[in-house]
Motif scaffolding. Structure first.
Motif, PDB file in Angstrom:
ATOM      1  N   SER A   1       0.830  -1.199   0.000  1.00  0.00           N
ATOM      2  CA  SER A   1       0.000   0.000   0.000  1.00  0.00           C
ATOM      3  C   SER A   1       0.865   1.250   0.000  1.00  0.00           C
ATOM      4  O   SER A   1       2.084   1.193   0.176  1.00  0.00           O
ATOM      5  CB  SER A   1      -0.927  -0.005   1.220  1.00  0.00           C
ATOM      6  N   GLY A   2       0.195   2.391  -0.183  1.00  0.00           N
ATOM      7  CA  GLY A   2       0.899   3.661  -0.214  1.00  0.00           C
ATOM      8  C   GLY A   2       0.204   4.616  -1.143  1.00  0.00           C
ATOM      9  O   GLY A   2      -0.661   4.214  -1.938  1.00  0.00           O
ATOM     10  N   PRO A   3       0.547   5.905  -1.088  1.00  0.00           N
ATOM     11  CA  PRO A   3      -0.121   6.905  -1.922  1.00  0.00           C
ATOM     12  C   PRO A   3       0.141   6.690  -3.405  1.00  0.00           C
ATOM     13  O   PRO A   3       1.104   6.017  -3.790  1.00  0.00           O
ATOM     14  CB  PRO A   3       0.483   8.224  -1.435  1.00  0.00           C
ATOM     15  N   SER A   4      -0.717   7.252  -4.231  1.00  0.00           N
ATOM     16  CA  SER A   4      -0.568   7.146  -5.682  1.00  0.00           C
ATOM     17  C   SER A   4       0.778   7.717  -6.109  1.00  0.00           C
ATOM     18  O   SER A   4       1.206   8.773  -5.633  1.00  0.00           O
ATOM     19  CB  SER A   4      -1.704   7.915  -6.367  1.00  0.00           C
ATOM     20  N   GLY A   5       1.470   6.998  -6.997  1.00  0.00           N
ATOM     21  CA  GLY A   5       2.741   7.461  -7.514  1.00  0.00           C
ATOM     22  C   GLY A   5       3.944   7.095  -6.678  1.00  0.00           C
ATOM     23  O   GLY A   5       5.077   7.449  -7.027  1.00  0.00           O
ATOM     24  N   VAL A   6       3.726   6.341  -5.574  1.00  0.00           N
ATOM     25  CA  VAL A   6       4.846   6.016  -4.700  1.00  0.00           C
ATOM     26  C   VAL A   6       5.714   4.891  -5.266  1.00  0.00           C
ATOM     27  O   VAL A   6       6.842   4.697  -4.839  1.00  0.00           O
ATOM     28  CB  VAL A   6       4.316   5.647  -3.293  1.00  0.00           C
ATOM     29  N   GLY A   7       5.172   4.126  -6.228  1.00  0.00           N
ATOM     30  CA  GLY A   7       5.988   3.093  -6.879  1.00  0.00           C
ATOM     31  C   GLY A   7       5.589   1.670  -6.557  1.00  0.00           C
ATOM     32  O   GLY A   7       6.396   0.742  -6.716  1.00  0.00           O
ATOM     33  N   LYS A   8       4.337   1.477  -6.157  1.00  0.00           N
ATOM     34  CA  LYS A   8       3.894   0.121  -5.790  1.00  0.00           C
ATOM     35  C   LYS A   8       3.977  -0.833  -6.983  1.00  0.00           C
ATOM     36  O   LYS A   8       4.508  -1.947  -6.868  1.00  0.00           O
ATOM     37  CB  LYS A   8       2.452   0.167  -5.256  1.00  0.00           C
ATOM     38  N   SER A   9       3.457  -0.415  -8.130  1.00  0.00           N
ATOM     39  CA  SER A   9       3.510  -1.270  -9.319  1.00  0.00           C
ATOM     40  C   SER A   9       4.948  -1.480  -9.783  1.00  0.00           C
ATOM     41  O   SER A   9       5.291  -2.544 -10.312  1.00  0.00           O
ATOM     42  CB  SER A   9       2.669  -0.661 -10.447  1.00  0.00           C
ATOM     43  N   THR A  10       5.789  -0.480  -9.571  1.00  0.00           N
ATOM     44  CA  THR A  10       7.202  -0.599  -9.944  1.00  0.00           C
ATOM     45  C   THR A  10       7.883  -1.695  -9.139  1.00  0.00           C
ATOM     46  O   THR A  10       8.727  -2.434  -9.663  1.00  0.00           O
ATOM     47  CB  THR A  10       7.923   0.743  -9.750  1.00  0.00           C
ATOM     48  N   VAL A  11       7.516  -1.833  -7.872  1.00  0.00           N
ATOM     49  CA  VAL A  11       8.082  -2.910  -7.053  1.00  0.00           C
ATOM     50  C   VAL A  11       7.713  -4.266  -7.646  1.00  0.00           C
ATOM     51  O   VAL A  11       8.564  -5.166  -7.752  1.00  0.00           O
ATOM     52  CB  VAL A  11       7.586  -2.806  -5.598  1.00  0.00           C
ATOM     53  N   LEU A  12       6.459  -4.433  -8.064  1.00  0.00           N
ATOM     54  CA  LEU A  12       6.051  -5.702  -8.667  1.00  0.00           C
ATOM     55  C   LEU A  12       6.867  -5.994  -9.918  1.00  0.00           C
ATOM     56  O   LEU A  12       7.343  -7.119 -10.119  1.00  0.00           O
ATOM     57  CB  LEU A  12       4.562  -5.678  -9.026  1.00  0.00           C
ATOM     58  N   ARG A  13       7.034  -4.994 -10.758  1.00  0.00           N
ATOM     59  CA  ARG A  13       7.799  -5.191 -11.995  1.00  0.00           C
ATOM     60  C   ARG A  13       9.270  -5.482 -11.691  1.00  0.00           C
ATOM     61  O   ARG A  13       9.919  -6.259 -12.404  1.00  0.00           O
ATOM     62  CB  ARG A  13       7.666  -3.962 -12.905  1.00  0.00           C
ATOM     63  N   ALA A  14       9.801  -4.891 -10.634  1.00  0.00           N
ATOM     64  CA  ALA A  14      11.185  -5.167 -10.254  1.00  0.00           C
ATOM     65  C   ALA A  14      11.354  -6.617  -9.813  1.00  0.00           C
ATOM     66  O   ALA A  14      12.380  -7.245 -10.089  1.00  0.00           O
ATOM     67  CB  ALA A  14      11.620  -4.222  -9.137  1.00  0.00           C
ATOM     68  N   LEU A  15      10.345  -7.169  -9.150  1.00  0.00           N
ATOM     69  CA  LEU A  15      10.442  -8.545  -8.658  1.00  0.00           C
ATOM     70  C   LEU A  15      10.495  -9.560  -9.791  1.00  0.00           C
ATOM     71  O   LEU A  15      11.082 -10.633  -9.638  1.00  0.00           O
ATOM     72  CB  LEU A  15       9.261  -8.855  -7.736  1.00  0.00           C
ATOM     73  N   VAL A  16       9.871  -9.233 -10.934  1.00  0.00           N
ATOM     74  CA  VAL A  16       9.904 -10.158 -12.072  1.00  0.00           C
ATOM     75  C   VAL A  16      10.860  -9.668 -13.163  1.00  0.00           C
ATOM     76  O   VAL A  16      10.858 -10.169 -14.283  1.00  0.00           O
ATOM     77  CB  VAL A  16       8.492 -10.385 -12.663  1.00  0.00           C
ATOM     78  N   ASP A  17      11.702  -8.672 -12.809  1.00  0.00           N
ATOM     79  CA  ASP A  17      12.737  -8.163 -13.720  1.00  0.00           C
ATOM     80  C   ASP A  17      12.147  -7.638 -15.022  1.00  0.00           C
ATOM     81  O   ASP A  17      12.654  -7.922 -16.107  1.00  0.00           O
ATOM     82  CB  ASP A  17      13.774  -9.258 -13.997  1.00  0.00           C
TER      83      ASP A  17
END
Length: 229
Positions: free
Chosen positions: A36-52
């Motif tokens: 969780s976290g505010p919009s634009g904080v990078g939540k989706s980016t973390v998911l993409r980083a986990l799968v490279d």
């Protein structure tokens, strides 16, 4: 082995600028964790980083371990994406039938007999809570499904791979209330036997579905590690 995914000070950078992190988390077998976290904080980016699967120009540093194995950044580990499967926010439905979509991933990464593919599809569709609605229309175009059914079809396609973990990016953000509730029921049914990491802007949804929450904060001059609750 208790944990499926472990990250230690994972960061995503654009040059010298840190965009996300550091994030340290542990995802145990059968647990459901909310990001969780505010919009634009990078939540989706973390998911993409986990799968490279970060966009060009962004780099990941810090440690990522999957099933006890360290995952190197940008090393072309195709097998990683069958162990950790990302289901995007907007459901991607391919041309072809419901059955074709359900077996799309497994058909392209493993040699499986046609009969076994059908069995795997049925199992995954049941697990995604969609089987009763589509069992008589497996040969129908997947494009004819409702938005909520498409989201669950994407979930089934991921489950057919029998992944170690599922990453769900805002799985209900584009759905009406009834469809949201049905998708949530499907995700809740995975609890205890699938490892799930969910990005959601809805704290109430995180509370309903998740065992623990990892809260990301906006980057400041001194990055802070994500807080776990």
């Amino acid at each position: 082995m208790d944990n499926v995914i472990v990250t230690n000070r994972l960061r995503v950078r654009d040059g010298e600028r840190t965009l996300v992190g550091p994030v340290s988390l542990e995802l145990g077998h059968g647990t459901t964790t909310g990001l969780s976290g505010p919009s634009g904080v990078g939540k989706s980016t973390v998911l993409r980083a986990l799968v490279d699967l970060l966009p060009n120009g962004l780099v990941r540093d810090g440690d990522v371990h999957v099933l006890g194995r360290r995952i190197e950044h940008r090393k072309g580990d195709a097998d990683l994406r069958t162990k950790i499967v990302l289901v995007p926010q907007v459901p991607v439905v391919f041309g072809g039938s419901v059955l074709d979509n359900a077996i799309f991933g497994i058909r392209h990464v493993r040699r499986v007999a046609r009969e076994a593919l059908h069995d795997r599809a049925e199992q995954a569709l049941r697990e995604a809570g969609l089987w009763k609605e589509v069992r008589d229309r497996l040969d129908s175009p997947a494009q004819t499904l409702s938005a909520g059914q498409r989201q669950r079809l994407c979930l089934a396609r991921a489950l057919a791979l029998e992944p170690a973990a599922l990453l769900l990016d805002e799985p209900t953000s584009a759905l009406d209330e009834r469809s949201r509730d049905i998708v949530e029921e499907s995700v809740a049914a995975l609890r205890g036997h699938r490892t799930v990491l969910i990005v959601s802007h809805d704290p109430a949804q995180v509370g309903r579905l998740c065992d623990t929450t990892v809260s990301l904060e906006q980057q400041e001059s001194t990055p802070r590690t994500a807080a776990v609750s």
